[in-house]
Design an enzyme around this catalytic site. Structure first.
Site, PDB file in Angstrom:
ATOM      1  N   LYS A  37      13.695 -12.240  -1.227  1.00 14.69           N
ATOM      2  CA  LYS A  37      13.005 -13.082  -0.244  1.00 14.69           C
ATOM      3  C   LYS A  37      13.792 -14.369  -0.073  1.00 14.69           C
ATOM      4  CE  LYS A  37       9.889  -9.881  -0.391  1.00 14.69           C
ATOM      5  NZ  LYS A  37       9.786  -8.877   0.667  1.00 14.69           N
ATOM      6  N   PRO A  95       0.804  -1.234   0.000  1.00 15.59           N
ATOM      7  CA  PRO A  95       0.000   0.000   0.000  1.00 15.59           C
ATOM      8  C   PRO A  95       0.839   1.289   0.000  1.00 15.59           C
ATOM      9  CG  PRO A  95       0.108  -0.905   2.212  1.00 15.59           C
ATOM     10  CD  PRO A  95       0.864  -1.859   1.338  1.00 15.59           C
ATOM     11  N   ASP A 139      10.156  -4.304  -3.643  1.00 17.51           N
ATOM     12  CA  ASP A 139       9.796  -5.150  -2.499  1.00 17.51           C
ATOM     13  C   ASP A 139       8.763  -6.191  -2.953  1.00 17.51           C
ATOM     14  OD1 ASP A 139       9.628  -5.995   0.164  1.00 17.51           O
ATOM     15  OD2 ASP A 139       8.150  -4.477   0.724  1.00 17.51           O
ATOM     16  N   ASP A 157       2.159  -5.320 -14.178  1.00 13.89           N
ATOM     17  CA  ASP A 157       3.164  -6.258 -13.684  1.00 13.89           C
ATOM     18  C   ASP A 157       4.531  -5.551 -13.570  1.00 13.89           C
ATOM     19  OD1 ASP A 157       4.934  -8.291 -13.238  1.00 13.89           O
ATOM     20  OD2 ASP A 157       4.304  -9.530 -14.940  1.00 13.89           O
TER      21      ASP A 157
HETATM   22  C1  LIG Z   1       5.489  -6.847   0.714  1.00 13.54           C
HETATM   23  S1  LIG Z   1       4.318  -6.112  -0.318  1.00 13.54           S
HETATM   24  C2  LIG Z   1       4.996  -4.541  -0.596  1.00 13.54           C
HETATM   25  C3  LIG Z   1       4.853  -3.613   0.549  1.00 13.54           C
HETATM   26  C4  LIG Z   1       5.318  -2.207   0.196  1.00 13.54           C
HETATM   27  N1  LIG Z   1       6.741  -2.160  -0.075  1.00 13.54           N
HETATM   28  C5  LIG Z   1       5.026  -1.259   1.325  1.00 13.54           C
HETATM   29  O1  LIG Z   1       5.964  -0.779   1.937  1.00 13.54           O
HETATM   30  O2  LIG Z   1       3.860  -0.965   1.573  1.00 13.54           O
HETATM   31  C6  LIG Z   1       4.570  -6.895  -1.839  1.00 13.54           C
HETATM   32  C7  LIG Z   1       3.786  -6.331  -2.989  1.00 13.54           C
HETATM   33  O3  LIG Z   1       4.324  -6.860  -4.183  1.00 13.54           O
HETATM   34  C8  LIG Z   1       3.275  -6.884  -5.125  1.00 13.54           C
HETATM   35  N2  LIG Z   1       3.691  -7.740  -6.246  1.00 13.54           N
HETATM   36  C9  LIG Z   1       4.011  -9.045  -6.245  1.00 13.54           C
HETATM   37  N3  LIG Z   1       4.319  -9.442  -7.510  1.00 13.54           N
HETATM   38  C10 LIG Z   1       4.221  -8.342  -8.296  1.00 13.54           C
HETATM   39  C11 LIG Z   1       4.433  -8.093  -9.672  1.00 13.54           C
HETATM   40  N4  LIG Z   1       4.818  -9.061 -10.497  1.00 13.54           N
HETATM   41  N5  LIG Z   1       4.241  -6.845 -10.133  1.00 13.54           N
HETATM   42  C12 LIG Z   1       3.875  -5.842  -9.297  1.00 13.54           C
HETATM   43  N6  LIG Z   1       3.651  -6.032  -7.996  1.00 13.54           N
HETATM   44  C13 LIG Z   1       3.827  -7.257  -7.490  1.00 13.54           C
HETATM   45  C14 LIG Z   1       2.083  -7.378  -4.343  1.00 13.54           C
HETATM   46  O4  LIG Z   1       0.881  -6.983  -4.964  1.00 13.54           O
HETATM   47  C15 LIG Z   1       2.304  -6.684  -2.983  1.00 13.54           C
HETATM   48  O5  LIG Z   1       1.534  -5.515  -2.882  1.00 13.54           O
END
Ligand SMILES: C[S@@+](CC[C@H](N)C(=O)[O-])C[C@H]1O[C@@H](n2cnc3c(N)ncnc32)[C@H](O)[C@@H]1O
Length: 362
Positions: free
Chosen positions: A306, A222, A277, A260
């Site tokens: 990760k 978010p 992230d 994406d």
């Molecule tokens: C750990 S959360 C990020 C939290 C964010 N850094 C914060 O501080 O609020 C991981 C995010 O990666 C996104 N995500 C995962 N794969 C993705 C992709 N291929 N493209 C864009 N977003 C992706 C997910 O939707 C999720 O919101």
């Protein structure tokens, strides 16, 4: 007396921390055996040769160790403290041969350890006084001076040691205490805050972390990481299918792209920071970050890798090696450091930037 290097890491990561020190010490032809204190975030590397402690500390930068937060070379084995006159017992055990620029009172990073913090704080006052009186503690704000460590395993047991002022963490037990900003949309925000503090020297903040720079945040929702960029005055392209916090969108500094992260490309080559992230396979993220740097899509990248459930140290080594190999293929000069930061959990943070022109830039 046995000499050891005591290493602090996140509880649960003692195995990785031990594997790493053993491997990197061996590169320096220094050998020993490990004693791992499970779930306490402590590893003892008992050295075959006592003199190797200081040698290793002067050769191996702490910054090069991924899973180690802080370290010291032992001056004593575990000392059993009496109920009274603890200060005298510590001063006596130290002897007066050496001087130290600073004193760190430390405990294991566990609940029991936390309960000891109050005891340590209380004891620190008379201990400092006594050490100053004996001219053991100089406190001259001298960065080069040795740092004295007192690791309390309980109120009755302490291990004394030292680290080199030029190769030690500035924080007690290597833990920076950061305040969670109430306006930030997620706790993840502290990860990027700590990463900037750790990887970017303060003297460079005015040029590298300043307002007006453009940034891209992949996996942004978010918005905890975007918040850190916005708060530093940057313009941010936040990429995530998930929703961004309204408060961030209202700043006018954020553009949200619901696509994406592996497909997003910046329209212009004016992005300074790429931060990422995304919860994704680490080798995919590592590959993507390298692509951005080699193509000159960004100047610096800060990203999380990760960690898998098993073979965490090996996996990290493999992913970092892949990045190094790709940089080497293109013959670029670069800077890259990786760390398991305090606010990281099942992940490590990597910072990378090229120090020579991007070879695949348009
Ligand atoms: C750990 S959360 C990020 C939290 C964010 N850094 C914060 O501080 O609020 C991981 C995010 O990666 C996104 N995500 C995962 N794969 C993705 C992709 N291929 N493209 C864009 N977003 C992706 C997910 O939707 C999720 O919101």
């Amino acid at each position: 007396m046995k000499t050891s290097i005591v290493l602090y890491c996140r509880p649960g990561f003692e195995k990785e921390c031990g594997a790493e020190i053993q491997e990197k010490a061996a590169w320096n032809e220094i050998y020993g055996y490990l004693e791992i204190v499970k779930k306490q975030g402590l590893v003892f590397f008992h050295l075959h040769n006592a003199e190797d402690g200081e040698t290793l500390m002067s050769k191996l930068p702490l910054k090069r160790l991924i899973f180690v937060r802080q370290w010291f070379v032992t001056l004593t084995e575990k000392i059993e403290l009496p109920d009274y006159n603890r200060v005298e017992a510590i001063v006596e055990a130290l002897g007066s041969d050496w001087q130290y620029a600073d004193l760190r009172m430390e405990t294991p990073d566990t609940n029991d350890g936390k309960a000891l913090t109050k005891f340590c704080r209380k004891l620190a006052v008379p201990l400092r006084q006594a050490l100053r009186k004996q001219k053991i503690l100089t406190e001259q704000g001298d960065d080069d001076g040795a740092v004295l460590h007192a690791l309390f395993l309980s109120g009755k047991e302490v291990i004394l040691g030292f680290s080199l002022g030029t190769n030690t963490s500035q924080h007690v037990m290597g833990i920076p205490r950061l305040k969670f900003p109430s306006q930030a949309p997620s706790r993840s925000t502290l990860k990027l805050d700590e990463a900037f503090l750790y990887f970017v020297p303060k003297k460079d903040w005015e040029s590298r972390l300043t307002s007006g720079l453009n940034a891209v945040d992949l996996g942004a929702a978010p918005g905890g990481w975007t918040y850190q960029l916005v708060r530093r005055g940057m313009m941010v392209s936040s990429v995530d299918n998930g929703p961004m916090a309204e408060s961030l969108m209202e700043t006018g500094q954020v553009k949200h792209y619901q696509i994406d992260g592996f497909k997003f490309k910046p329209a212009k080559q004016n992005v300074y920071w790429l931060v990422c992230d995304m919860v994704e396979k680490p080798h995919r993220v590592a590959y993507l970050m390298t692509d951005w740097l080699l193509h000159g899509f960004c100047k610096e990248a800060m990203f999380n890798l990760k960690l898998p459930m098993k073979g965490r140290y090996q996996q990290v080594q493999k992913d970092l090696q892949m990045i190094k190999d790709r940089f080497a293929e293109h013959d670029v000069r670069y800077e890259m450091y990786a760390k398991h930061l305090y606010y990281d959990r099942e992940e490590i943070t990597v910072h990378a930037r090229l120090l020579s022109p991007a070879p695949l830039a348009r």
